[in-house]
Design a protein around this motif. Structure first.
Motif, PDB file in Angstrom:
ATOM      1  N   UNK A  33       0.877  -1.357  -0.184  1.00  0.00           N
ATOM      2  CA  UNK A  33      -0.068  -0.068   0.136  1.00  0.00           C
ATOM      3  C   UNK A  33       0.892   1.345  -0.071  1.00  0.00           C
ATOM      4  N   UNK A  34       0.255   2.207  -0.978  1.00  0.00           N
ATOM      5  CA  UNK A  34       1.394   3.383  -1.034  1.00  0.00           C
ATOM      6  C   UNK A  34       0.407   4.637  -0.782  1.00  0.00           C
ATOM      7  N   UNK A  35       1.029   5.275   0.280  1.00  0.00           N
ATOM      8  CA  UNK A  35       0.183   6.723   0.746  1.00  0.00           C
ATOM      9  C   UNK A  35       0.802   7.805   0.025  1.00  0.00           C
ATOM     10  N   UNK A  36       0.031   8.508  -0.597  1.00  0.00           N
ATOM     11  CA  UNK A  36       0.179   9.596  -1.527  1.00  0.00           C
ATOM     12  C   UNK A  36      -0.711  10.890  -1.494  1.00  0.00           C
ATOM     13  N   UNK A  37      -0.163  12.040  -1.706  1.00  0.00           N
ATOM     14  CA  UNK A  37      -0.914  13.275  -1.761  1.00  0.00           C
ATOM     15  C   UNK A  37      -0.746  13.758  -3.262  1.00  0.00           C
ATOM     16  N   UNK A  38      -1.569  13.230  -4.124  1.00  0.00           N
ATOM     17  CA  UNK A  38      -1.549  13.710  -5.742  1.00  0.00           C
ATOM     18  C   UNK A  38      -1.914  15.022  -6.131  1.00  0.00           C
ATOM     19  N   UNK A  39      -0.963  15.844  -5.456  1.00  0.00           N
ATOM     20  CA  UNK A  39      -1.236  17.324  -5.504  1.00  0.00           C
ATOM     21  C   UNK A  39      -0.007  18.115  -5.924  1.00  0.00           C
ATOM     22  N   UNK A  40       1.195  17.009  -6.582  1.00  0.00           N
ATOM     23  CA  UNK A  40       2.467  17.597  -6.563  1.00  0.00           C
ATOM     24  C   UNK A  40       2.850  17.250  -7.940  1.00  0.00           C
ATOM     25  N   UNK A  41       2.297  17.635  -8.944  1.00  0.00           N
ATOM     26  CA  UNK A  41       3.026  17.610 -10.673  1.00  0.00           C
ATOM     27  C   UNK A  41       4.275  17.978 -10.463  1.00  0.00           C
ATOM     28  N   UNK A  42       5.045  17.553 -11.209  1.00  0.00           N
ATOM     29  CA  UNK A  42       5.110  16.236 -12.213  1.00  0.00           C
ATOM     30  C   UNK A  42       5.160  15.122 -11.405  1.00  0.00           C
ATOM     31  N   UNK A  43       5.743  15.085 -10.119  1.00  0.00           N
ATOM     32  CA  UNK A  43       5.839  13.673  -9.313  1.00  0.00           C
ATOM     33  C   UNK A  43       4.438  13.117  -8.914  1.00  0.00           C
ATOM     34  N   UNK A  44       3.349  13.607  -8.691  1.00  0.00           N
ATOM     35  CA  UNK A  44       2.304  12.776  -8.508  1.00  0.00           C
ATOM     36  C   UNK A  44       1.189  13.659  -8.738  1.00  0.00           C
ATOM     37  N   UNK A  45       0.096  13.613  -9.544  1.00  0.00           N
ATOM     38  CA  UNK A  45      -1.073  14.301  -9.515  1.00  0.00           C
ATOM     39  C   UNK A  45      -2.143  13.398 -10.311  1.00  0.00           C
TER      40      UNK A  45
END
Ligand code: ARG
Length: 259
Positions: free
Chosen positions: A46-58
Motif C-alpha cells: 500500500x502506497x500513501x500519496x498526496x497527488x497534488x504535486x505534479x510532475x511527481x504525482x497528480x
C-alpha cells in the motif's frame, strides 16, 4: 519371513511418503512483511500519496500519474509486487507510514533529519529545492523581498518549516492547490518545491523566481525497520544506475538532477 519383509517395505515406503508430505507443507515461503497478497498471488504494497504535486504525482481524472508513480511501478515490477495507492493530504502521509498503516510513502518526500527519526528512507533519487512563486505583477523579485510578507505553503512540508524558521508570516493549506491560489490575494508568495512550482505556475499563470533556497533530496519512506526498505532501496539503486530514473524524468520534460 517373506510376509514380514513385505510389511517392512510397505511401512518404510509409507514413512517416506509421510516425511515428504510434511517436508512439502513446511516449505511454503512465509510472508515476512505486512503487505497482503493479490489475486495472482503477488505481494500488494500500500502506497500513501498526496497527488497534488505534479510532475511527481497528480490526478489525471481519477488516476494518479507522475514521475514517482513510474519509478515505483518500475521498482515493484522488478520485485514482482503490486501497488495499491491510497490518497490523502500530505500531512497524513508520513504519520500514516510511521504508524504502519501504509507500506510506502510516495509524495515527493524530502529526507530530513527529523523525519529520519520516525521513518526509514530509500537512497535519494533526485535533488530539488524550495522556490518562490508569485503573480506576474508582484513586487517580490528575490528571497529578501519576502521579509514581512505573508507566504502560503502546504501544511507539514519542508516549505512550511523553512518559512517559519525564516520568520515569514505563514499561511498553511492542507492542499497544495489552495496554497498555489495566489490570485485570491491572501498571500503575496507561495513557497514550494521548484519542479512543482514550475508545473503549477504554468497552469495558473504564475511566475517562479530563479532562486534555489534549499537542497531537498527526495526518497520513498517506510516504517522504521520495515523489511521492504532494503528491497526497494536495492531496486531503486539499479534503476538509477541503468538510467531508468533519468529516462522517466525526461519523459515528463523535467531536467534530471542527481542527488
Ligand atoms: N518535498 C516537500 C516535503 O517533503 C514537499 C512534499 C509535498 N508533497 C506532496 N505530494 N504534496 O515536505
Amino acid at each position: 519371513m517373506r510376509k514380514m519383509k513385505k510389511f517392512l517395505a510397505a511401512a518404510l515406503a509409507l514413512t517416506m511418503v509421510l516425511a515428504l508430505a510434511a517436508c512439502g507443507s513446511g516449505n511454503s515461503s512465509a510472508d515476512t512483511n505486512t503487505a497482503s497478497g493479490s489475486a495472482e498471488g503477488k505481494t500488494v504494497v500500500t502506497v500513501a500519496t498526496s497527488p497534488d504535486f505534479p510532475p511527481f504525482e497528480s490526478l489525471d481524472g481519477s488516476e494518479v500519474v507522475g514521475i514517482e508513480v513510474d519509478i515505483l511501478q518500475a521498482i515493484t515490477e522488478k520485485l514482482g509486487m503490486e501497488m495499491k495507492l491510497e490518497q490523502m493530504d500530505f500531512e497524513s502521509v508520513i504519520p500514516g507510514v510511521q504508524a504502519g498503516k501504509f507500506d510506502i510513502g510516495m509524495s515527493g518526500i524530502t529526507i530530513t533529519e527529523d523525519r529520519q527519526k520516525n521513518c526509514d528512507f530509500t537512497q535519494p533519487y533526485f535533488l530539488a529545492s524550495q522556490a518562490i512563486v508569485v503573480t506576474p505583477d508582484s513586487d517580490i523579485t528575490c528571497k529578501a523581498d519576502l521579509e514581512g510578507k505573508t507566504v502560503s505553503v502546504q501544511t507539514g512540508t519542508t516549505a512550511e518549516e523553512y518559512c517559519m524558521e525564516n520568520g515569514y508570516e505563514v499561511l498553511a493549506f492542507a492542499a497544495n492547490n489552495d496554497a498555489a491560489a495566489l490570485t485570491s490575494g491572501k498571500a503575496a508568495a507561495w513557497v514550494v518545491d521548484n519542479e512543482v512550482g514550475v508545473a503549477l505556475a504554468q497552469q495558473q499563470g504564475l511566475v517562479v523566481l530563479d532562486e534555489a533556497m534549499t537542497s531537498e533530496p527526495y526518497a520513498f519512506a517506510f516504517a522504521k525497520d520495515s523489511a521492504l526498505t532494503a528491497q526497494f532501496d536495492e531496486a531503486l539503486g539499479e534503476l538509477l544506475a541503468d538510467g531508468t530514473v533519468a529516462a522517466i524524468f525526461e519523459k515528463y520534460g523535467v531536467l534530471y538532477v542527481a542527488p
